[in-house]
Design a protein around this motif. Sequence first.
Motif, PDB file in Angstrom:
ATOM      1  N   UNK A   1       0.835  -1.202   0.000  1.00 15.85           N
ATOM      2  CA  UNK A   1       0.000   0.000   0.000  1.00 15.85           C
ATOM      3  C   UNK A   1       0.870   1.251   0.000  1.00 15.85           C
ATOM      4  N   UNK A   2       1.900   1.258   0.837  1.00 12.55           N
ATOM      5  CA  UNK A   2       2.762   2.442   0.936  1.00 12.55           C
ATOM      6  C   UNK A   2       3.495   2.698  -0.372  1.00 12.55           C
ATOM      7  N   UNK A   3       4.086   1.660  -0.954  1.00 18.78           N
ATOM      8  CA  UNK A   3       4.829   1.846  -2.191  1.00 18.78           C
ATOM      9  C   UNK A   3       3.916   2.272  -3.331  1.00 18.78           C
ATOM     10  N   UNK A   4       2.748   1.645  -3.429  1.00 14.84           N
ATOM     11  CA  UNK A   4       1.803   2.020  -4.494  1.00 14.84           C
ATOM     12  C   UNK A   4       1.332   3.453  -4.327  1.00 14.84           C
ATOM     13  N   UNK A   5       1.079   3.857  -3.079  1.00 18.69           N
ATOM     14  CA  UNK A   5       0.639   5.227  -2.829  1.00 18.69           C
ATOM     15  C   UNK A   5       1.724   6.229  -3.200  1.00 18.69           C
ATOM     16  N   UNK A   6       2.973   5.906  -2.893  1.00 19.44           N
ATOM     17  CA  UNK A   6       4.088   6.809  -3.237  1.00 19.44           C
ATOM     18  C   UNK A   6       4.220   6.942  -4.750  1.00 19.44           C
ATOM     19  N   UNK A   7       4.197   5.819  -5.459  1.00 23.34           N
ATOM     20  CA  UNK A   7       4.320   5.857  -6.919  1.00 23.34           C
ATOM     21  C   UNK A   7       3.113   6.540  -7.535  1.00 23.34           C
ATOM     22  N   UNK A   8       1.936   6.293  -6.997  1.00 25.47           N
ATOM     23  CA  UNK A   8       0.724   6.917  -7.532  1.00 25.47           C
ATOM     24  C   UNK A   8       0.766   8.432  -7.337  1.00 25.47           C
ATOM     25  N   UNK A   9       1.190   8.880  -6.166  1.00 28.22           N
ATOM     26  CA  UNK A   9       1.288  10.322  -5.906  1.00 28.22           C
ATOM     27  C   UNK A   9       2.289  10.973  -6.840  1.00 28.22           C
ATOM     28  N   UNK A  10       3.437  10.330  -7.022  1.00 27.33           N
ATOM     29  CA  UNK A  10       4.437  10.864  -7.967  1.00 27.33           C
ATOM     30  C   UNK A  10       3.882  10.888  -9.378  1.00 27.33           C
ATOM     31  N   UNK A  11       3.150   9.856  -9.748  1.00 31.48           N
ATOM     32  CA  UNK A  11       2.612   9.766 -11.104  1.00 31.48           C
ATOM     33  C   UNK A  11       1.665  10.920 -11.392  1.00 31.48           C
ATOM     34  N   UNK A  12       0.733  11.185 -10.488  1.00 28.62           N
ATOM     35  CA  UNK A  12      -0.232  12.261 -10.715  1.00 28.62           C
ATOM     36  C   UNK A  12       0.435  13.637 -10.639  1.00 28.62           C
ATOM     37  N   UNK A  13       1.484  13.748  -9.832  1.00 23.13           N
ATOM     38  CA  UNK A  13       2.217  15.013  -9.795  1.00 23.13           C
ATOM     39  C   UNK A  13       2.991  15.233 -11.098  1.00 23.13           C
ATOM     40  N   UNK A  14       3.472  14.133 -11.667  1.00 22.25           N
ATOM     41  CA  UNK A  14       4.288  14.223 -12.880  1.00 22.25           C
ATOM     42  C   UNK A  14       3.444  14.355 -14.132  1.00 22.25           C
ATOM     43  N   UNK A  15       2.371  13.586 -14.227  1.00 20.36           N
ATOM     44  CA  UNK A  15       1.580  13.546 -15.453  1.00 20.36           C
ATOM     45  C   UNK A  15       0.205  14.199 -15.312  1.00 20.36           C
TER      46      UNK A  15
END
Length: 304
Positions: free
Chosen positions: A288-302
């Motif tokens: 959950x933590x890793x997916x949330x981190x990658x998801x947050x970065x993804x939406x910030x980036x794209x």
Amino acid sequence: MSETELAEAASVTSVFARLAPADKEHIIRALQSGDALHRTGHVTGFMGDGINDAPALKAADVGISVDSAVDIAKESSDIILLENSLLILEQGVLEGRRVFGNIIKYIKMAASSNFGNMFSVVGASRVPAFLPMLRSIQVLTNNLLYDFSQTAIPTDEVDADWLTKPRQWTIGEIQRFILFIGPISSIFDYLTFFIMLYVFNSWHNPALFHTGWFVESLFTQTLIIHVIRTNKIPFIQSRASWPLIVTSVIIVSVGAWLTVSPLAGTLGFVPLPSLYWLLLAIMLLGYVILTQVIKTWFFHRFGE
């Protein structure tokens, strides 16, 4: 006016009066094509109830009429209001955005999960001397339970910021999301393989290996529904609908029960050690933590 002049006038004019039926249609076309300077077309709606409104109703992206309108107007419309209130349109727009949001959720969940499982199965089949799931009934049971866990998605609410503006069908954004989020599940699948082989020594106990991965795969797939369903922090800033929460709890409970149920032998399952459940809880938290981190970065980036 020429078409160019009309397009420019339509972009800055609020009221056109004393129009012929063809003029209404021309204005609709002008708004759709955009002005000469920006070339930004609009999504147009037109409301009318008379015979002379039919061409414009047909040309508009959304034609709106009322139940008391003439037949040709109703036949040319996309929406017919049965109540004397324009708030119905607002409610319809919000409901449409909510439905579209849940459709996007489902696509992201199913596609990213299957994409990750593909890597897991391909990689795992080359390491041990047996397949990750030996029996087809194990794969089918896993997929069936996961599908049931998603049946409550239509009841789910979407975040308020999703409803503030119309969203487009962007297949490129969905594809990027799958490429970034999907392989995360494979990381924890491979970690499960390592634990089953080297912690529980299932090299010579394929049934234990199959059972361990079945449970981990089902738990992570079901849990990730609640992470992907929102751009915010799941369970804290955004919580799923109660039917979706209850369905998720039931599915993971059934999956755990199957390993010790009378059906365990038929499905090829064996009881799992107590240590496995502790390690599974730790892996789920990390997932959950890793997916949330990658998801947050993804939406910030794209973007969303």
